[in-house]
Design a protein around this motif. Sequence first.
Motif, PDB file in Angstrom:
ATOM      1  N   ALA A   1      -1.448  -1.298  13.690  1.00 58.81           N
ATOM      2  CA  ALA A   1      -0.649  -0.728  14.778  1.00 58.81           C
ATOM      3  C   ALA A   1      -0.625   0.793  14.723  1.00 58.81           C
ATOM      4  O   ALA A   1      -0.604   1.450  15.766  1.00 58.81           O
ATOM      5  N   ASP A   2      -0.630   1.380  13.528  1.00 52.51           N
ATOM      6  CA  ASP A   2      -0.568   2.836  13.414  1.00 52.51           C
ATOM      7  C   ASP A   2      -1.214   3.297  12.108  1.00 52.51           C
ATOM      8  O   ASP A   2      -0.534   3.745  11.177  1.00 52.51           O
ATOM      9  N   PRO A   3      -2.547   3.209  12.015  1.00 50.46           N
ATOM     10  CA  PRO A   3      -3.204   3.591  10.758  1.00 50.46           C
ATOM     11  C   PRO A   3      -3.013   5.057  10.387  1.00 50.46           C
ATOM     12  O   PRO A   3      -2.992   5.395   9.209  1.00 50.46           O
ATOM     13  N   LEU A   4      -2.827   5.907  11.381  1.00 50.23           N
ATOM     14  CA  LEU A   4      -2.652   7.328  11.083  1.00 50.23           C
ATOM     15  C   LEU A   4      -1.318   7.618  10.397  1.00 50.23           C
ATOM     16  O   LEU A   4      -1.163   8.654   9.750  1.00 50.23           O
ATOM     17  N   ALA A   5      -0.381   6.688  10.498  1.00 47.74           N
ATOM     18  CA  ALA A   5       0.912   6.872   9.822  1.00 47.74           C
ATOM     19  C   ALA A   5       0.739   6.879   8.300  1.00 47.74           C
ATOM     20  O   ALA A   5       1.606   7.368   7.580  1.00 47.74           O
ATOM     21  N   TYR A   6      -0.380   6.349   7.833  1.00 50.21           N
ATOM     22  CA  TYR A   6      -0.621   6.268   6.385  1.00 50.21           C
ATOM     23  C   TYR A   6      -1.590   7.336   5.904  1.00 50.21           C
ATOM     24  O   TYR A   6      -2.067   7.288   4.776  1.00 50.21           O
ATOM     25  N   GLY A   7      -1.865   8.304   6.771  1.00 49.29           N
ATOM     26  CA  GLY A   7      -2.716   9.417   6.374  1.00 49.29           C
ATOM     27  C   GLY A   7      -4.156   8.987   6.174  1.00 49.29           C
ATOM     28  O   GLY A   7      -4.662   8.109   6.858  1.00 49.29           O
ATOM     29  N   THR A   8      -4.798   9.591   5.204  1.00 49.82           N
ATOM     30  CA  THR A   8      -6.188   9.278   4.885  1.00 49.82           C
ATOM     31  C   THR A   8      -6.262   8.814   3.437  1.00 49.82           C
ATOM     32  O   THR A   8      -6.579   9.592   2.541  1.00 49.82           O
TER      33      THR A   8
ATOM     34  N   THR B   1       4.183   1.040  -8.097  1.00 49.13           N
ATOM     35  CA  THR B   1       5.611   1.083  -7.771  1.00 49.13           C
ATOM     36  C   THR B   1       5.923   2.060  -6.637  1.00 49.13           C
ATOM     37  O   THR B   1       6.846   1.831  -5.871  1.00 49.13           O
ATOM     38  N   ASN B   2       5.169   3.136  -6.518  1.00 52.42           N
ATOM     39  CA  ASN B   2       5.426   4.115  -5.459  1.00 52.42           C
ATOM     40  C   ASN B   2       4.385   4.087  -4.345  1.00 52.42           C
ATOM     41  O   ASN B   2       4.262   5.038  -3.592  1.00 52.42           O
ATOM     42  N   VAL B   3       3.644   2.991  -4.267  1.00 56.46           N
ATOM     43  CA  VAL B   3       2.603   2.869  -3.246  1.00 56.46           C
ATOM     44  C   VAL B   3       3.140   2.004  -2.105  1.00 56.46           C
ATOM     45  O   VAL B   3       3.672   0.922  -2.325  1.00 56.46           O
ATOM     46  N   ALA B   4       3.005   2.511  -0.878  1.00 56.80           N
ATOM     47  CA  ALA B   4       3.458   1.758   0.296  1.00 56.80           C
ATOM     48  C   ALA B   4       2.638   0.479   0.424  1.00 56.80           C
ATOM     49  O   ALA B   4       1.421   0.506   0.324  1.00 56.80           O
ATOM     50  N   GLN B   5       3.334  -0.659   0.623  1.00 54.13           N
ATOM     51  CA  GLN B   5       2.652  -1.917   0.898  1.00 54.13           C
ATOM     52  C   GLN B   5       2.985  -2.312   2.325  1.00 54.13           C
ATOM     53  O   GLN B   5       4.158  -2.409   2.681  1.00 54.13           O
ATOM     54  N   VAL B   6       1.957  -2.532   3.118  1.00 52.36           N
ATOM     55  CA  VAL B   6       2.150  -2.848   4.527  1.00 52.36           C
ATOM     56  C   VAL B   6       1.342  -4.073   4.895  1.00 52.36           C
ATOM     57  O   VAL B   6       0.360  -4.406   4.237  1.00 52.36           O
ATOM     58  N   SER B   7       1.758  -4.723   5.959  1.00 51.04           N
ATOM     59  CA  SER B   7       0.990  -5.856   6.472  1.00 51.04           C
ATOM     60  C   SER B   7      -0.227  -5.314   7.217  1.00 51.04           C
ATOM     61  O   SER B   7      -0.247  -4.152   7.648  1.00 51.04           O
TER      62      SER B   7
END
Length: 152
Positions: free
Chosen positions: A39-46, A27-33
């Motif tokens: 496009a910006d993997p660093l936006a999601y940290g490690t 429920t609190n996990v970002a889901q992205v395409s």
Amino acid sequence: MHRMIAPALLLLLLTPGCAGRQKLDTTNVAQVSLADYEADPLAYGTPMDPAGKPVIIKIPAGEKIPLKIDLSIPFAKVIAGRTRMQFTLDVYLYMGKGKFLISPDGKRWAEMGDWKALKELFNFDKGLFSVGFGVSAADGTFMSLAIKTEQK
């Protein structure tokens, strides 16, 4: 980013595992395409760092990503090269807290190397691993490698 996902998929599929099907509270996990993640993997940290923030990447059916093949055995090796892998179903990849999981629906999960759980989630039973040698007028001499599953 395709460069990270395809080798991880193949490596983890070939790694034995035994955790079984897993349920996750996403429920609190970002889901992205996949496109947004690329496009910006660093936006999601490690996300693979045990302390990192988890992320779910949705890969739609039909998506094609490069597949790096690296094979070295005592009598031969594959010359580094790339081919493409096409997804035939929507697939969800969970990366977080040191785990790399896969799901057909974003609700039921399995570790990539857990064949028992993967068989249940993706509804396949038997598999085939085949290495062959052949010759044809079109291709000349060749080696073949097949890894396939059969749907139930």
